[in-house]
Design a protein around this motif. Structure first.
Motif, short mmCIF file in Angstrom:
data_model
loop_
_atom_site.label_atom_id
_atom_site.label_comp_id
_atom_site.label_asym_id
_atom_site.label_seq_id
_atom_site.Cartn_x
_atom_site.Cartn_y
_atom_site.Cartn_z
N VAL A 119 15.43 81.99 35.17
CA VAL A 119 16.16 82.21 33.91
C VAL A 119 15.30 81.79 32.72
CG1 VAL A 119 18.14 81.40 32.54
CG2 VAL A 119 18.46 82.11 34.91
N GLN A 120 14.59 80.69 32.86
CA GLN A 120 13.72 80.23 31.76
C GLN A 120 12.65 81.28 31.46
OE1 GLN A 120 13.95 77.55 29.75
NE2 GLN A 120 12.13 78.27 28.65
N ARG A 121 12.05 81.83 32.48
CA ARG A 121 10.99 82.83 32.28
C ARG A 121 11.56 84.14 31.72
NH1 ARG A 121 6.71 83.78 30.15
NH2 ARG A 121 5.24 85.16 31.17
N ILE A 122 12.72 84.55 32.20
CA ILE A 122 13.38 85.74 31.64
C ILE A 122 13.62 85.53 30.15
CG2 ILE A 122 15.55 87.05 31.58
CD1 ILE A 122 15.69 86.64 34.65
N MET A 123 14.15 84.38 29.80
CA MET A 123 14.43 84.08 28.40
C MET A 123 13.15 84.14 27.56
SD MET A 123 16.20 80.72 26.74
CE MET A 123 14.68 79.78 26.77
N GLU A 124 12.07 83.56 28.07
CA GLU A 124 10.80 83.58 27.33
C GLU A 124 10.32 85.01 27.10
OE1 GLU A 124 8.31 81.23 29.88
OE2 GLU A 124 9.30 79.36 29.31
N LEU A 125 10.37 85.84 28.12
CA LEU A 125 9.90 87.22 28.01
C LEU A 125 10.80 88.06 27.10
CD1 LEU A 125 8.95 87.87 31.72
CD2 LEU A 125 7.36 87.59 29.80
N MET A 126 12.09 87.89 27.22
CA MET A 126 13.02 88.70 26.44
C MET A 126 13.02 88.32 24.96
SD MET A 126 14.47 90.95 28.48
CE MET A 126 16.02 91.44 27.78
N GLU A 127 13.01 87.01 24.67
CA GLU A 127 13.13 86.62 23.27
C GLU A 127 11.86 86.88 22.47
OE1 GLU A 127 14.38 82.55 23.24
OE2 GLU A 127 12.40 81.77 23.70
N VAL A 128 10.73 87.04 23.13
CA VAL A 128 9.49 87.42 22.43
C VAL A 128 9.55 88.89 22.01
CG1 VAL A 128 7.03 87.86 22.80
CG2 VAL A 128 8.01 85.68 23.50
N ALA A 129 10.19 89.71 22.85
CA ALA A 129 10.20 91.15 22.62
C ALA A 129 11.41 91.64 21.83
CB ALA A 129 10.15 91.88 23.96
N LEU A 130 12.56 90.99 22.00
CA LEU A 130 13.79 91.53 21.44
C LEU A 130 14.58 90.47 20.67
CD1 LEU A 130 15.05 93.42 24.63
CD2 LEU A 130 13.82 94.41 22.69
N THR A 131 15.27 90.93 19.63
CA THR A 131 16.20 90.05 18.92
C THR A 131 17.48 89.96 19.73
OG1 THR A 131 17.28 91.84 17.71
CG2 THR A 131 15.30 90.88 16.68
N ASP A 132 18.36 89.04 19.35
CA ASP A 132 19.64 88.93 20.04
C ASP A 132 20.43 90.23 19.95
OD1 ASP A 132 19.00 86.32 20.66
OD2 ASP A 132 20.53 85.40 19.38
N ASP A 133 20.43 90.85 18.77
CA ASP A 133 21.14 92.13 18.61
C ASP A 133 20.54 93.22 19.50
OD1 ASP A 133 23.02 91.15 16.83
OD2 ASP A 133 21.92 91.82 15.05
N GLU A 134 19.23 93.25 19.62
CA GLU A 134 18.58 94.24 20.48
C GLU A 134 18.91 94.00 21.95
OE1 GLU A 134 14.65 95.43 17.85
OE2 GLU A 134 14.63 93.56 19.01
N MET A 135 18.99 92.72 22.35
CA MET A 135 19.37 92.42 23.73
C MET A 135 20.80 92.88 24.00
SD MET A 135 17.63 88.80 24.80
CE MET A 135 17.11 87.99 23.29
N ARG A 136 21.70 92.67 23.04
CA ARG A 136 23.08 93.14 23.20
C ARG A 136 23.11 94.67 23.30
NH1 ARG A 136 23.64 89.50 19.18
NH2 ARG A 136 24.45 87.49 19.81
N THR A 137 22.32 95.34 22.47
CA THR A 137 22.26 96.80 22.52
C THR A 137 21.73 97.27 23.86
OG1 THR A 137 21.97 96.97 20.12
CG2 THR A 137 21.23 98.86 21.43
N LEU A 138 20.68 96.62 24.36
CA LEU A 138 20.14 96.97 25.67
C LEU A 138 21.19 96.78 26.75
CD1 LEU A 138 17.74 97.73 27.50
CD2 LEU A 138 17.10 95.30 27.51
#
Length: 152
Positions: A119-138
């Motif tokens: 989960v820590q690594r997923i968070m690191e990879l996702m938050e570098v690439a996407l904003t919170d709004d973009e993650m919700r859209t995805l």
């Protein structure tokens, strides 16, 4: 539905390829996690799915609905995880021929340890690439795709 134009087919195909290649890139990066050397990502997926089950037990065919493996592959992986003391089997009370699979105490501990790092690594990879709004859209878009496919 109207006939697809060549540009619409190309957009659909390119979108699909983009989704797949991003998933592969993420999985390759996640599999570099040192804990996945001792427990593969597919093995972890089985432990994770079992940890999410409210009763703590799943039938093999139910497990098959949640992981990206074929039934024979799941059976072999369950055998390996059982031999390592991470999962256990028991007869289903309502059907003595049925077999239920659940985590052992060791399996619960392993899932939590690997899960925290994952989960820590997923968070690191996702938050570098996407904003919170973009993650919700995805999340919304992929849920929409799953729902559409399930309806067919």
């Amino acid at each position: 539905m109207t006939a697809a134009t060549p540009s619409h087919r190309r957009l659909a195909t390119d979108s699909w390829e983009s989704l797949l290649t991003s998933q592969v890139a993420m999985m390759r990066e996640l599999q570099k996690e040192p804990l996945f050397k001792e427990l593969g990502s597919r093995e972890y997926d089985i432990l994770y799915q079992l940890s999410r089950c409210s009763s703590g037990w799943l039938r093999l065919n139910e497990l098959n609905e949640h992981v990206l493996l074929t039934q024979p592959s799941i059976s072999r992986m369950v055998d390996r995880l059982e031999s390592r003391g991470l999962i256990q089997r028991k007869s289903a009370e309502d059907d003595k021929r049925g077999v239920l699979i659940g985590l052992t105490e060791q399996g619960v501990a392993k899932q939590k340890t690997v899960g925290r790092a994952h989960v820590q690594r997923i968070m690191e990879l996702m938050e570098v690439a996407l904003t919170d709004d973009e993650m919700r859209t995805l999340q919304d878009l992929t849920s929409k795709l799953r729902t559409s496919v399930a309806g067919h």
